[in-house]
Design a protein around this motif. Structure first.
Motif, PDB file in Angstrom:
ATOM      1  N   LEU A 189     -22.430 -69.737   9.103  1.00 54.48           N
ATOM      2  CA  LEU A 189     -23.561 -69.258   9.899  1.00 54.48           C
ATOM      3  C   LEU A 189     -24.069 -70.355  10.825  1.00 54.48           C
ATOM      4  O   LEU A 189     -24.334 -71.480  10.393  1.00 54.48           O
ATOM      5  CB  LEU A 189     -24.704 -68.819   8.973  1.00 54.48           C
ATOM      6  N   GLN A 214     -34.538 -64.059   8.956  1.00 50.69           N
ATOM      7  CA  GLN A 214     -34.205 -64.926   7.823  1.00 50.69           C
ATOM      8  C   GLN A 214     -33.306 -64.232   6.808  1.00 50.69           C
ATOM      9  O   GLN A 214     -32.360 -64.826   6.276  1.00 50.69           O
ATOM     10  CB  GLN A 214     -35.497 -65.384   7.147  1.00 50.69           C
ATOM     11  N   ALA A 231     -29.422 -64.391   6.901  1.00 50.44           N
ATOM     12  CA  ALA A 231     -28.659 -65.563   6.453  1.00 50.44           C
ATOM     13  C   ALA A 231     -27.904 -65.261   5.166  1.00 50.44           C
ATOM     14  O   ALA A 231     -26.856 -65.855   4.889  1.00 50.44           O
ATOM     15  CB  ALA A 231     -29.579 -66.757   6.256  1.00 50.44           C
ATOM     16  N   ARG A 285     -26.820 -68.195   3.063  1.00 54.81           N
ATOM     17  CA  ARG A 285     -26.079 -69.280   3.713  1.00 54.81           C
ATOM     18  C   ARG A 285     -27.026 -70.285   4.357  1.00 54.81           C
ATOM     19  O   ARG A 285     -28.102 -69.926   4.816  1.00 54.81           O
ATOM     20  CB  ARG A 285     -25.147 -68.722   4.796  1.00 54.81           C
ATOM     21  N   LYS A 286     -26.601 -71.525   4.443  1.00 56.77           N
ATOM     22  CA  LYS A 286     -27.306 -72.529   5.226  1.00 56.77           C
ATOM     23  C   LYS A 286     -26.659 -72.618   6.611  1.00 56.77           C
ATOM     24  O   LYS A 286     -25.523 -72.195   6.807  1.00 56.77           O
ATOM     25  CB  LYS A 286     -27.279 -73.876   4.515  1.00 56.77           C
ATOM     26  N   ILE A 287     -27.392 -73.191   7.553  1.00 58.28           N
ATOM     27  CA  ILE A 287     -26.922 -73.260   8.942  1.00 58.28           C
ATOM     28  C   ILE A 287     -25.985 -74.452   9.111  1.00 58.28           C
ATOM     29  O   ILE A 287     -26.312 -75.576   8.722  1.00 58.28           O
ATOM     30  CB  ILE A 287     -28.122 -73.388   9.900  1.00 58.28           C
ATOM     31  N   ILE A 294     -34.376 -71.319   6.412  1.00 57.55           N
ATOM     32  CA  ILE A 294     -32.989 -71.010   6.053  1.00 57.55           C
ATOM     33  C   ILE A 294     -32.295 -72.191   5.377  1.00 57.55           C
ATOM     34  O   ILE A 294     -31.582 -72.033   4.390  1.00 57.55           O
ATOM     35  CB  ILE A 294     -32.199 -70.563   7.305  1.00 57.55           C
TER      36      ILE A 294
END
Length: 393
Positions: free
Chosen positions: A8, A52, A55, A58-60, A89
């Motif tokens: 992501l 939000q 996501a 997931r983290k960015i 996030i």
């Protein structure tokens, strides 16, 4: 096959610039009065709060501030946006955070502030080092500002930055184009985006087209330019992208490998995979800045079942459209994309690419090994022909 969640990324659009360039078809608007910076930052954070849930745990992996000219905003504003994104996030430990900047907005102290705020990569819109060309392109910076931009970036703490450079410009000769490229290489950026000027609809150049170089000149520029870049240690890994020391643009790689990305800001686009619904959704936010700023109090609009008051529209990608959607990104990469990535990120088997793929193999345009979806050297020159094979009637 079942859809799997890809990495992501986050795209953040800041739509204001000092002056609209005649070749630009992006959603950018001249800042004729003071920009509503604080209000826009609040809107971006509200937008992200509503997205939000997309996501999905997931983290960015990467963030890209595009525009417009994002470097017109203060370092504090950029820092506030990043802090909100990390809080809402979360970031991968090695996240890449890129900010687009133009030489006319360069101040070393300000850019040191961007670095301290968390930005770790710049993309600098040079376009040309030729003063005449800069004027024809409507750029707000001059040659001297373009030349000092690399030193300013390094002085502010950036060891990873891209230079945007165009060729095939009005009245440009082969020698002119190669002189621009020599100058860019001399500044030793970690990454170069070197691409041909194209005339797009809804631009000033489309309404009053300039005289561009003839085709044989364009071919000579490209052939000589490819060799110069290779000799200088810049590896071409995508149609118009070149990197040294493997400093490839990770945010763009996510696009080309059909990863997911949230898009916040006026007119920003996003693409999200929803495994539970076995669906891939594209969405875009309301386009005009004044409408985007007014969206705080709107009734949320649904896109793919997701509610967000900033939504301007969207669509669920149908299975028959996915081969083209995937290939128009993946085949831009010199190394192509593994076949299993196609299956994981579209939910289709490789059989969905047939019989067109086999016919393209017979013409020498694509790789015959199904483990890697890749063009041949010939296919790179005829990418539009390859993609046309997958356009539905």
């Amino acid at each position: 096959m079942s859809l799997l969640l890809p990495p992501l990324a986050l795209y953040i659009h800041i739509p204001w610039c000092i002056r609209k360039c005649p070749y630009c078809d992006f959603n950018s608007h001249e800042a004729r009065t003071d920009m509503p910076e604080a209000e826009y930052v609040a809107a971006l954070i509200h937008d992200l709060e509503q997205d939000q849930v997309l996501a999905q745990g997931r983290k960015i992996t990467s963030i890209f501030f595009g525009g417009g000219t994002p470097s017109l905003f203060s370092a504090k504003a950029i820092g506030d946006i990043l802090q909100a994104a990390e809080r809402l996030i979360g970031f991968e430990p090695d996240i890449e955070i890129t900010l687009e900047a133009n030489p006319g907005t360069f101040e070393q102290e300000k850019f040191r502030g961007f670095r301290l705020a968390g930005v770790n990569r710049l993309s600098i819109g040079i376009q040309s080092f030729n003063q005449t060309q800069l004027q024809l392109l409507g750029r707000v910076h001059n040659r001297d500002e373009a030349l000092c931009s690399a030193d300013v970036a390094r002085g502010a703490g950036f060891d990873n930055f891209n230079l945007d450079l165009m060729h095939g410009l009005p009245q440009q000769s082969v020698a002119d184009a190669l002189a621009d490229l020599d100058q860019a290489i001399a500044l030793a950026p970690s990454h170069l985006s070197w691409y041909q000027l194209t005339i797009e609809q809804n631009t000033a150049f489309y309404s009053a087209p300039p005289v561009l170089p003839e085709e044989d000149i364009l071919v000579d520029i490209q052939d000589a330019g490819f060799q110069k870049l290779a000799d200088a240690g810049y590896q071409q890994y995508e149609v118009s992208a070149y990197a040294r020391d493997n400093r490839r643009a990770r945010h763009n790689l996510n696009y080309w490998q059909f990863g997911d990305y949230l898009g916040i800001g006026a007119g920003a686009h996003g693409k999200i995979t929803l495994p539970e619904k076995q669906a891939i959704v594209r969405q875009w936010k309301t386009r005009l800045p004044q409408h985007y700023l007014a969206a705080h109090n709107k009734i949320p609009a649904a896109v793919g079942g997701h509610l967000n008051s900033f939504n301007g529209g969207g669509e669920v990608l149908q299975a028959e459209a996915l081969p083209l959607e995937f290939l128009m990104n993946a085949l831009r990469l010199n190394d192509g994309v593994p076949g299993d990535i196609f299956q994981q990120r579209t939910g289709l088997t490789l059989a969905a690419l047939q019989p067109q793929w086999q016919e393209l193999v017979s013409k020498g345009l694509v790789n015959s090994d199904p483990a890697v979806l890749q063009t041949t050297a010939l296919g790179q020159r005829f990418l539009n022909t390859i993609l046309a094979s997958y356009i539905r009637d």
